[in-house]
Write a protein that holds these residues in place. Structure first.
Motif, short mmCIF file in Angstrom:
data_model
loop_
_atom_site.label_atom_id
_atom_site.label_comp_id
_atom_site.label_asym_id
_atom_site.label_seq_id
_atom_site.Cartn_x
_atom_site.Cartn_y
_atom_site.Cartn_z
N GLU A 477 31.49 -79.17 23.72
CA GLU A 477 30.68 -77.97 23.55
C GLU A 477 31.54 -76.79 23.10
N ALA A 478 32.75 -76.70 23.62
CA ALA A 478 33.64 -75.59 23.29
C ALA A 478 34.10 -75.63 21.84
N SER A 479 34.00 -76.81 21.21
CA SER A 479 34.43 -76.94 19.81
C SER A 479 33.29 -76.74 18.82
N ILE A 480 32.09 -76.49 19.32
CA ILE A 480 30.91 -76.36 18.44
C ILE A 480 30.63 -74.90 18.15
N ASP A 481 30.55 -74.57 16.89
CA ASP A 481 30.22 -73.22 16.46
C ASP A 481 28.71 -72.98 16.48
N ARG A 482 27.95 -74.00 16.10
CA ARG A 482 26.49 -73.84 16.01
C ARG A 482 25.82 -75.20 16.06
N LEU A 507 35.76 -85.54 13.05
CA LEU A 507 35.40 -86.95 13.13
C LEU A 507 35.60 -87.46 14.56
N ALA A 508 36.65 -87.01 15.22
CA ALA A 508 36.86 -87.40 16.62
C ALA A 508 35.74 -86.84 17.50
N ILE A 509 35.29 -85.64 17.19
CA ILE A 509 34.18 -85.05 17.95
C ILE A 509 32.91 -85.85 17.74
N GLU A 510 32.66 -86.28 16.50
CA GLU A 510 31.48 -87.11 16.25
C GLU A 510 31.51 -88.38 17.08
N ARG A 512 33.13 -88.91 19.79
CA ARG A 512 33.02 -88.56 21.21
C ARG A 512 31.55 -88.33 21.59
N ILE A 513 30.81 -87.64 20.73
CA ILE A 513 29.39 -87.38 21.02
C ILE A 513 28.61 -88.69 21.05
N ILE A 514 28.87 -89.55 20.08
CA ILE A 514 28.17 -90.84 20.03
C ILE A 514 28.45 -91.64 21.30
N SER A 515 29.71 -91.69 21.70
CA SER A 515 30.08 -92.43 22.91
C SER A 515 29.39 -91.84 24.14
N HIS A 516 29.30 -90.51 24.16
CA HIS A 516 28.67 -89.83 25.30
C HIS A 516 27.18 -90.14 25.40
N LEU A 517 26.51 -90.23 24.24
CA LEU A 517 25.05 -90.41 24.24
C LEU A 517 24.62 -91.87 24.30
N LYS A 518 25.52 -92.80 24.04
CA LYS A 518 25.14 -94.20 23.93
C LYS A 518 24.52 -94.75 25.20
N LEU A 533 30.27 -93.00 8.12
CA LEU A 533 30.47 -92.21 9.32
C LEU A 533 30.17 -92.97 10.61
N TYR A 534 29.31 -93.98 10.53
CA TYR A 534 28.93 -94.75 11.71
C TYR A 534 29.54 -96.15 11.64
N GLN A 535 29.83 -96.70 12.79
CA GLN A 535 30.32 -98.07 12.85
C GLN A 535 29.13 -99.02 12.90
N GLY A 536 29.05 -99.91 11.93
CA GLY A 536 27.97 -100.88 11.90
C GLY A 536 28.07 -101.85 13.07
N LYS A 537 26.95 -102.12 13.71
CA LYS A 537 26.94 -103.10 14.80
C LYS A 537 27.07 -104.51 14.24
N PRO A 538 27.43 -105.49 15.08
CA PRO A 538 27.68 -106.84 14.57
C PRO A 538 26.54 -107.41 13.75
N VAL A 539 25.28 -107.19 14.15
CA VAL A 539 24.17 -107.76 13.39
C VAL A 539 24.13 -107.18 11.98
#
Length: 567
Positions: A477-482, A507-510, A512-518, A533-539
């Motif tokens: 949150e501290a790294s987000i401007d808007r 990119l590290a923040i992205e 981190r957010i994905i990991s947090h919301l998963k 930008l996203y890691q494709g799942k195995p399927v």
């Protein structure tokens, strides 16, 4: 020829012979608007080639593959996750980008109940062509306004904002693939008899040399997603209604994300809606909107046409930084949007060479539109000031009275209210909603001194979600401007754009957010596909590998290997 015998100069000469010198672009200035993504992505290319016929597209594609080059297929270059351009310069082979926008014919089938769209046909063209027939494509908002292509939508399972139609999907297509031995073959699954040889098939299609008798109508294959209306009403399901990793929507070209060379797709169209009304709902209680969604999907006889969500912060951003896009769409029209983007790209290329910066056009446009008066209706602006959460509910037929009576029974409440839009307000509401994406890009460009980049998350929540708001770890949150939240509310598909402060690792923040919301059962991405930008799942990765076993088409997609044979 083999890759060992084809030099750069020889391949360029061959390509110029196939499509003409003016349609083989080289050099940073001429290729810039093709190799630089709308939001993300950029990288070197040997050339951008713009074939004018399907036969030329086949010959160019085949020549590049036989010469050992990577091929990236592109139409309108409106992708939001960097999936239709090079992404960096760490490929192990040179890249040729094939842009298909010159190949844009649309044929009507069965009186317009279906259409055959060639590689570069756009959603706007399709909408305009079938509107007089009382028909509509799978999407008439969102992607339509920025010139997106029909084939691009199918390849990315895009869309679904219209609740009765679902994502773009078909099992009827004409495409080329590269097998494990590096051989190129053409596959005709259009359900249209066009002959046997690749060049004969493509030549006939170029000439529209087929008759009604050549078309198989009862193919046993789908040309749209028939299940979405049922899925969307299952409000207690623990899975999202739609997302890009959904195995049921991965079929040959559908979801292929550039792993096939697509020449044409055959799609269903839909009856046009009758008279519609838009209801504008504002609330400061997120559960108020949750209860509205669950009641309408669970109890109404009529499904909404669309239900779009806009946070007050997104409203304000679009109001300020999407004003020129809004006014362009209102007064000039979507048919000119591609030309406008091309002119803007050319201007920025010249400005960059002159040392004026790559964002010169954005800064100039923003300075000009800031002098103009507020362009949004007063009642909408009043709701902006009063309410944090905004819901745009579009109904037709009997659903109009259903919604009118239901909303009147709820509002005004202690935390919310609604009004029924007139025609001007309805158009303005949806136009402002779809200016949000462009406004995020503009905000990044204008505030380059304080904004590192935009993290754009495209996520699908489970259908049984009650609290759909996002939370972030305090250090993120501290790294987000808007923050810029909006979405397709009834599908529980949300788009969160985060302007990351200068100096932060966006990119590290992205990640981190994905990991947090998963942990909430959220699927990433929901409709813009994985891009780079996203890691494709195995399927999904297995699907890509089955389509392109040598990894010669759009390598690196879904953060996979960019190397030959998936090394």
């Amino acid at each position: 020829m083999t890759s060992a015998t084809v030099s750069r100069e020889a391949l360029l000469a061959q390509l110029r012979g196939l499509v003409g010198r003016r349609h083989v672009l080289t050099g940073e200035r001429l290729t810039r608007r093709f190799r630089k993504g709308y939001r993300y992505g950029d990288g070197d290319v040997l050339a951008v080639v713009r074939p004018g016929t399907l036969l030329e597209q086949w010959r160019v594609f085949k020549s590049c593959i036989e010469a050992g080059r990577i091929v990236i297929l592109q139409a309108a270059n409106t992708g939001l996750n960097g999936g239709s351009t090079p992404f960096g310069n760490d490929y192990d082979r040179e890249v040729v980008l094939i842009n298909t926008l010159r190949i844009d014919r649309i044929d009507l089938i069965d009186g317009g109940r279906q259409v055959l769209c060639l590689a570069g046909a756009t959603l706007h063209q399709l909408e305009r062509q079938i509107r007089p027939l009382g028909r509509e494509p799978h999407s008439v908002i969102g992607s339509t306004t920025i010139g997106a292509s029909v084939v691009g939508g199918v390849c990315n399972n895009s869309g679904g904002a219209l609740l009765r139609r679902g994502p773009a999907f078909t099992q009827l297509a004409l495409f080329a693939r590269v097998d494990e031995n590096g051989s190129v073959s053409l596959v005709n699954h259009l359900g249209i008899e066009l002959g046997d040889s690749p060049e004969g098939i493509l030549s006939r299609l170029d000439r529209r040399d087929y008759e009604e008798a050549d078309i198989t109508h009862d193919t046993g294959k789908l040309a749209s997603d028939p299940e979405y209306q049922t899925l969307i009403r299952d409000i207690d399901a623990s899975l999202p209604a739609r997302y890009n990793n959904d195995p049921r929507l991965l079929y040959e070209t559908s979801g292929s994300a550039g792993k096939l060379c697509v020449f044409a797709v055959r799609l269903d169209t839909f009856p046009s809606y009758g008279p519609m009304r838009v209801f504008y709902v504002g609330s400061n209680d997120h559960m108020e909107l949750t209860n509205i969604r669950r009641h309408i999907l669970g109890s109404f006889d009529s499904l909404p046409v669309a239900g779009e969500y806009l946070h007050r912060d997104a409203y304000r951003l679009a109001e300020t930084y999407g004003k020129d896009l809004y006014l362009f769409l209102k007064h000039i029209g979507t048919e000119h949007i591609s030309a406008a983007f091309a002119a803007k790209s050319r201007f920025d290329a010249v400005a960059t060479r002159l040392g004026l910066g790559s964002n010169s056009s954005d800064r100039i446009l923003q300075a000009v539109v800031s002098l103009l008066p507020n362009h949004l209706p007063p009642r909408m602006n009043a709701f902006r000031d009063a309410y944090e959460h905004h819901l745009l509910l579009r109904m037709d037929g009997d659903g109009i009275e259903e919604a009118r009576a239901y909303l009147a029974s709820l509002f005004p409440s202690a935390t919310g209210d609604f009004f029924e839009c007139d025609e001007e307000e309805a158009a303005a509401a949806f136009r402002n909603r779809y200016a949000v994406g462009g406004a995020s890009v503009r905000y990044r460009a204008v505030h380059a001194e304080t904004v590192e980049n935009i993290v754009a998350l495209d996520l699908a929540l489970p259908r049984n979600t009650l609290d759909w708001r996002e939370t972030l770890p305090p250090d993120v949150e501290a790294s987000i401007d808007r923050k810029i939240p909006c979405g397709h509310f009834f599908c529980q598909v949300f788009h969160y754009d985060y302007a990351v402060k200068k100096g932060a690792d966006w990119l590290a923040i992205e990640h981190r957010i994905i990991s947090h919301l998963k942990g909430r059962g959220i699927e990433f991405p929901s409709e813009h596909n994985v891009g780079h930008l996203y890691q494709g799942k195995p399927v999904l990765v297995d699907f890509y590998r089955s389509l392109d076993p040598t990894n010669v088409l759009n390598p690196g997609i879904g953060q996979t290997s960019k190397l030959r044979n998936w090394a």
